[in-house]
Write a protein that holds these residues in place. Structure first.
Motif, PDB file in Angstrom:
ATOM      1  N   PRO A  22       6.713   6.078   8.650  1.00  0.00           N
ATOM      2  CA  PRO A  22       8.084   5.928   8.130  1.00  0.00           C
ATOM      3  C   PRO A  22       9.132   6.653   8.976  1.00  0.00           C
ATOM      4  O   PRO A  22      10.264   6.176   9.068  1.00  0.00           O
ATOM      5  CB  PRO A  22       8.000   6.521   6.712  1.00  0.00           C
ATOM      6  CG  PRO A  22       6.728   7.296   6.656  1.00  0.00           C
ATOM      7  CD  PRO A  22       5.793   6.675   7.651  1.00  0.00           C
ATOM      8  N   VAL A  23       8.754   7.760   9.590  1.00  0.00           N
ATOM      9  CA  VAL A  23       9.742   8.465  10.425  1.00  0.00           C
ATOM     10  C   VAL A  23      10.145   7.586  11.606  1.00  0.00           C
ATOM     11  O   VAL A  23      11.341   7.401  11.878  1.00  0.00           O
ATOM     12  CB  VAL A  23       9.198   9.829  10.907  1.00  0.00           C
ATOM     13  CG1 VAL A  23      10.123  10.434  11.960  1.00  0.00           C
ATOM     14  CG2 VAL A  23       9.032  10.789   9.729  1.00  0.00           C
ATOM     15  N   LEU A  64      -8.531   5.190   5.830  1.00  0.00           N
ATOM     16  CA  LEU A  64      -7.316   5.353   6.645  1.00  0.00           C
ATOM     17  C   LEU A  64      -6.561   4.035   6.784  1.00  0.00           C
ATOM     18  O   LEU A  64      -5.332   4.027   6.899  1.00  0.00           O
ATOM     19  CB  LEU A  64      -7.658   5.943   8.019  1.00  0.00           C
ATOM     20  CG  LEU A  64      -8.193   7.384   7.987  1.00  0.00           C
ATOM     21  CD1 LEU A  64      -8.479   7.884   9.399  1.00  0.00           C
ATOM     22  CD2 LEU A  64      -7.223   8.332   7.278  1.00  0.00           C
ATOM     23  N   ARG A  76      -6.343   1.794   4.373  1.00  0.00           N
ATOM     24  CA  ARG A  76      -5.578   1.702   3.128  1.00  0.00           C
ATOM     25  C   ARG A  76      -4.352   2.610   3.176  1.00  0.00           C
ATOM     26  O   ARG A  76      -3.244   2.224   2.783  1.00  0.00           O
ATOM     27  CB  ARG A  76      -6.462   2.082   1.933  1.00  0.00           C
ATOM     28  CG  ARG A  76      -7.583   1.076   1.666  1.00  0.00           C
ATOM     29  CD  ARG A  76      -8.225   1.302   0.295  1.00  0.00           C
ATOM     30  NE  ARG A  76      -8.674   2.671   0.110  1.00  0.00           N
ATOM     31  CZ  ARG A  76      -9.942   3.084   0.239  1.00  0.00           C
ATOM     32  NH1 ARG A  76     -10.906   2.222   0.532  1.00  0.00           N
ATOM     33  NH2 ARG A  76     -10.233   4.344   0.055  1.00  0.00           N
ATOM     34  N   ALA A  77      -4.557   3.833   3.685  1.00  0.00           N
ATOM     35  CA  ALA A  77      -3.428   4.769   3.771  1.00  0.00           C
ATOM     36  C   ALA A  77      -2.340   4.245   4.691  1.00  0.00           C
ATOM     37  O   ALA A  77      -1.142   4.376   4.408  1.00  0.00           O
ATOM     38  CB  ALA A  77      -3.916   6.146   4.250  1.00  0.00           C
ATOM     39  N   LEU A  86       3.194  -3.628  -1.070  1.00  0.00           N
ATOM     40  CA  LEU A  86       4.372  -3.155  -0.330  1.00  0.00           C
ATOM     41  C   LEU A  86       5.377  -4.274  -0.154  1.00  0.00           C
ATOM     42  O   LEU A  86       6.313  -4.145   0.636  1.00  0.00           O
ATOM     43  CB  LEU A  86       3.951  -2.651   1.054  1.00  0.00           C
ATOM     44  CG  LEU A  86       3.317  -1.264   1.180  1.00  0.00           C
ATOM     45  CD1 LEU A  86       4.372  -0.186   1.026  1.00  0.00           C
ATOM     46  CD2 LEU A  86       2.149  -1.026   0.281  1.00  0.00           C
ATOM     47  N   VAL A 105       0.157  10.029   9.404  1.00  0.00           N
ATOM     48  CA  VAL A 105       0.734   8.890   8.684  1.00  0.00           C
ATOM     49  C   VAL A 105       2.236   9.032   8.493  1.00  0.00           C
ATOM     50  O   VAL A 105       2.953   8.032   8.433  1.00  0.00           O
ATOM     51  CB  VAL A 105       0.080   8.641   7.292  1.00  0.00           C
ATOM     52  CG1 VAL A 105      -1.283   7.990   7.445  1.00  0.00           C
ATOM     53  CG2 VAL A 105       0.017   9.897   6.459  1.00  0.00           C
ATOM     54  N   SER A 106       2.728  10.249   8.383  1.00  0.00           N
ATOM     55  CA  SER A 106       4.173  10.438   8.214  1.00  0.00           C
ATOM     56  C   SER A 106       4.951   9.846   9.374  1.00  0.00           C
ATOM     57  O   SER A 106       6.121   9.474   9.228  1.00  0.00           O
ATOM     58  CB  SER A 106       4.517  11.933   8.126  1.00  0.00           C
ATOM     59  OG  SER A 106       3.626  12.632   7.305  1.00  0.00           O
ATOM     60  N   ALA A 120      -0.451   1.522   2.975  1.00  0.00           N
ATOM     61  CA  ALA A 120       0.304   2.076   1.858  1.00  0.00           C
ATOM     62  C   ALA A 120       1.529   2.862   2.326  1.00  0.00           C
ATOM     63  O   ALA A 120       2.554   2.901   1.647  1.00  0.00           O
ATOM     64  CB  ALA A 120      -0.604   2.963   1.005  1.00  0.00           C
ATOM     65  N   VAL A 121       1.431   3.477   3.473  1.00  0.00           N
ATOM     66  CA  VAL A 121       2.573   4.268   3.959  1.00  0.00           C
ATOM     67  C   VAL A 121       3.634   3.362   4.569  1.00  0.00           C
ATOM     68  O   VAL A 121       4.758   3.799   4.825  1.00  0.00           O
ATOM     69  CB  VAL A 121       2.107   5.355   4.941  1.00  0.00           C
ATOM     70  CG1 VAL A 121       2.116   4.870   6.379  1.00  0.00           C
ATOM     71  CG2 VAL A 121       2.967   6.625   4.806  1.00  0.00           C
ATOM     72  N   GLY A 122       3.269   2.083   4.797  1.00  0.00           N
ATOM     73  CA  GLY A 122       4.255   1.128   5.275  1.00  0.00           C
ATOM     74  C   GLY A 122       4.026   0.577   6.665  1.00  0.00           C
ATOM     75  O   GLY A 122       4.909  -0.077   7.227  1.00  0.00           O
TER      76      GLY A 122
END
Lengths: 342, 342, 342, 342
Positions: A256-257, A283, A285-286, A333, A252-253, A289-291
């Motif tokens: 945004p990266v 997953l 939802r995650a 978001l 998930v990182s 949520a992470v964008g």
């Protein structure tokens, strides 16, 4: 680019490097320290091979300081892009739900799956006609017949189509039926295919290679962009790690990266990364949520009969919860679910 | 295949599975234990999707017990195979040295590199005319002109040619010049390309995907074999791990493991796995010592000017040591250096 | 250390960094380029936290250019070291065979295994009295009784003992019986244990963490060295990757890389890396060929009854081949099998 | 446990296995198929070493079908547990925010960080007095003085304390000051330490080893539980992969997977997994969205002066957004932010 010389480097070593660098039309600034010398390069270093420089006598390290991708980089294009697929946006303002069967099997199954997708809020239909399979003995998809089924279901439902292409020779055929071309994880460094879809005049969804660094993923997107196609959507779908409880490890990182490094939209595939039905909703939802700018999800009316990846497909009883996630989470978001432009 | 039911599984759950299995023409034997039931399957299970079975109610685990590759498996072909390339054997009796420049740049550079290769004991010439590069801005090879240079150098030196093909559309062109087609690590699951080289009538060297399990590597070879081409040589070239001191991590264990599972010859690329000149000779020794049937090595007359992967190429002063390794090590394994058949 | 500023960095950003750096007693040289500024640091940078510098406004990258380990580095100690264990050397001139049972189970089993080890040419005896096990329900070793059995077998055979210590509180006890202390892969960053063995007055064999980079492995050795103990032998034992055909992936490249970075001897554990008996001999040959200064191998008189790791232990019928490898391979590298000094 | 025999297995091979199994008090059921025989085991198989069975003649595979952890497994304890730390719950009903400085440096810095934590909604204070550092030359924490500072700040703020213990010998000391003991990623298989914290009478937060499978993580928790301590909270903090853009790869899928396998609460560390300030809030949202029972976050009043991990600490200007996430996101999952019980 910065070249760090080792303590043993001689003045001649430094001079040789300066010569090589200037021959390539790049300026070199030499800073002599007590223990070592550092050479800073300024100019168009794309013609310099950092690995070769690293091999020259006296060199300890060569460090690149600017991004090797230009067209997809956010450096020169600070505003994040929106890609439109058959009138449906994928971009920073929205969360787009793409859903459908992993593989197109029959007209009935595909239509049922498309109706399931719509019930959950999907505005784009996914479905595979050409399937890349690890085993040559596994079901490889219906091919052109599958494309025609998808087109009929689009007719029936109004959902634009996202479908995979696995062979550069099929790009024109697939592009003649599909609204968006998907390049899969196994072809993430199939440069001939990347160039072909770059020239096909259709938006492209580029899955991250399961072993690709984020930089390699963006370089693959650059291959497409370089052929004139900037309508590229990046899709994180899990990377290969030592963990075996899930098929792959959803990174998930990376969302945004990648969004910080590139102006392209980034979506997530929670079905293929986890490989398990019970992980799809958490997953999803995650991912929102992470964008993430969208998610792509497998649904199947009868997953136990699926010819491909049945165990990860959502079923009828999951749709209510998925619809609720699509209703509630984007707003958290500052986004909205993506609808087709009318 | 063995299906293990969970403790909560009902008799109906078991009955459903038996029905599905028998419908596929496979026999099912049910063993009821105190806490759980186990179903053993006998027959041609290739039509059963283990993932789907895993998704059925009551199932805890589904375990495959036979290999999914048939043609390249050693189960049905216990004797290890020898592949001949322009008269040069690659197989269990020999250690074949394949050497040459990573990329063909000029006729002079290619001829010089070929002479270096011969001086070290090479009997096959490697050299890339089509180069798959992470960056679209990097040198992509001379293409057809590179193939012609290779053919001229073969004329001059007598060395048969191994060269990479990166696009299914180029297979016929490359096959018309080359003695062996190479499929690179980035195309290890490019199934369209695998099928195309399978039909090209030339021996194939199949590099392991940098993220491929040994089983996936053998499945990729099965794709080639299924098109009628059993002249496949497997090449271990390092896998991607967390370690950054080397470009990839050479998996020497993969050599005996693959030789035990498959009858195909297995060679090693010590140049690309380590990515450092100082590791090439140690890794070459390790490769021969672990039982590899050959090695493929980059050499370059002027590595600091190389357009690709210069820092890993051996140079003139390394050739004596390489020649000595080729002279001394194969005998330790009961093998000999591979010569062209006269 | 080199600090690369981003294109957006202001003069104030640069000034702040220079202040921070000079406050720590380090000199800073500023080179202003057209697009970016580079700051080279000279002096003792150990007090500067590169991560903190990276967090300061305007900083794009911070790059360390000298090794963070001092005592074990080869930079200040170019000659490779030899460590002596009960009179047996481990170092650049020799290949040392350490063999014995994975776990000490009974006096008879241990003596039989020691005799097997000697028959194969071993001059050091391995054997575990304290076993770190993933499961709390698995056999954890005989503890002190195991140490006494080892000491008796040393008496009987003359073989010095290498044995693992898993708890800082046991270091004195183990050191009172053993000739060499082993720190296992799961404790590779157990800094309390590293410091305790550093102070114990015995040579130490430090296994690489299965997830440790080579740099982290050397930093772990530095923890031991910093307590005054430079008699450290590094042991490569396989790293964790995605491949499941072997227990871990033996990283043979790590041997020459570590030998180049550090003056400490480097050996290999072919038993635990592969986890399969059929790989032990091929990997032993590869280890010696790549330049390892020794190997450590499991042998067991009755592996099917072993309480730990039976399937990877060599048996009686393997010893002749191992003895032959120890006789023939070291000479190929200009080394000899290590004998006890008389 | 299920044992699958190879096609070459003889009746004697099967009989030997049945004997070994029954000797261990386990029942064996033999199913003979056309091509192979399968032996199902029923009873307490913990005394059987599956690896040894795998080494017996004729055996193709040995498969475990029940979980190797008992006390932390959800099989025998279907309801998810809540752990209380100084009156603050961590469990299925709530999302607990634990925040504070990575390392305790001064009373002022710690108090300021605690106030920041409270402002964001934290009800537990984190802070390290003993720091495990890769380099022996890095700041290792204030030790006992740090514990006293934490106790004073607890007095001042009312926040119970979570702090790491790195040495089994320090467990009593740390337990005398702290409300919860943390075991870090580098000690995830330091079994002596796990057993010591299991006996310390305090709740434990167990970070996942950066190279640990989910099963190994649960086995580590079982070590603690076996000493009588079931107040264990699991903390996912990123695993080591090939990706270098983030310090580690946060494995969000591990949260629902671990919650399904174990009744223990599962929280997430978004600071250490990403290692970058700009990722902390996105990963916090993803963690709550995937179902985590809490998050643990670094905050620092002056991160550029931090002695440890400054660049990942949230600063004053981030607190409003964190507070909002803590206010809005738990409700989306049917949870509430965790408050201290009054």
């Amino acid at each position: 680019m910065v070249i760090v010389m080792g303590p043993e480097a001689t003045g001649d070593n430094v001079a040789s490097i300066v010569t090589v660098v200037r021959t390539a039309g790049v300026e070199a600034f030499v800073s002599k320290g007590v223990k070592r010398t550092i050479i800073g390069l300024v100019g168009d270093v794309t013609q310099l091979d950092s690995a070769n420089l690293r091999g020259m006598p006296g060199v300890r390290e060569v460090m690149r300081v600017s991004t090797p991708y230009k067209l997809v980089s956010r450096e020169n294009h600070p505003e994040r892009s929106t890609v439109h697929v058959g009138g449906v946006p994928i971009g920073p303002e929205t969360v787009t739900l793409i859903a459908g069967p992993c593989a197109v099997e029959t007209p009935e199954q595909t239509l049922l799956a498309a109706r399931m997708a719509q019930a959950a809020g999907a505005t784009l239909l996914r479905g595979g006609a050409f399937k890349p399979r690890t085993s040559p003995y596994a079901f490889q998809g219906l091919g052109e017949r599958g494309l025609r089924i998808l087109a009929e279901v689009r007719e029936e439902t109004g959902l634009p189509i996202v479908t995979e292409v696995v062979d550069a020779n099929d790009v024109d055929l697939v592009a003649s039926h599909a609204d968006m071309l998907q390049v899969g994880t196994r072809n993430a460094q199939n440069f001939a295919l990347l160039q072909a879809v770059g020239a096909a005049g259709r938006p492209v969804m580029l899955k991250r290679g399961m072993n690709a660094t984020i930089e390699e993923w963006l370089m693959a997107a650059e291959y497409i962009a370089q052929r004139g196609n900037l309508d590229v959507v990046l899709c994180e779908r899990g990377i290969r790690t030592f963990e075996t409880a899930t098929r792959n490890t959803l990174d998930v990182s990376a969302v945004p990266v990648a969004q910080r490094l590139s102006h392209l939209p980034v979506i997530v595939d929670p079905s293929h990364s986890g490989g398990r039905r019970d992980l799809v909703l958490p997953l999803t939802r995650a991912a929102i949520a992470v964008g993430a700018d969208g998610v792509i999800i497998d649904v199947h009316p009868h997953p136990e009969q699926a010819l491909c990846d049945g165990p990860q497909a959502l079923v009828d009883t999951d749709l209510g919860e998925l619809a609720q996630v699509m209703r509630d989470f984007p707003a958290m978001l500052g986004k909205s679910a993506a609808l087709a432009l009318s």
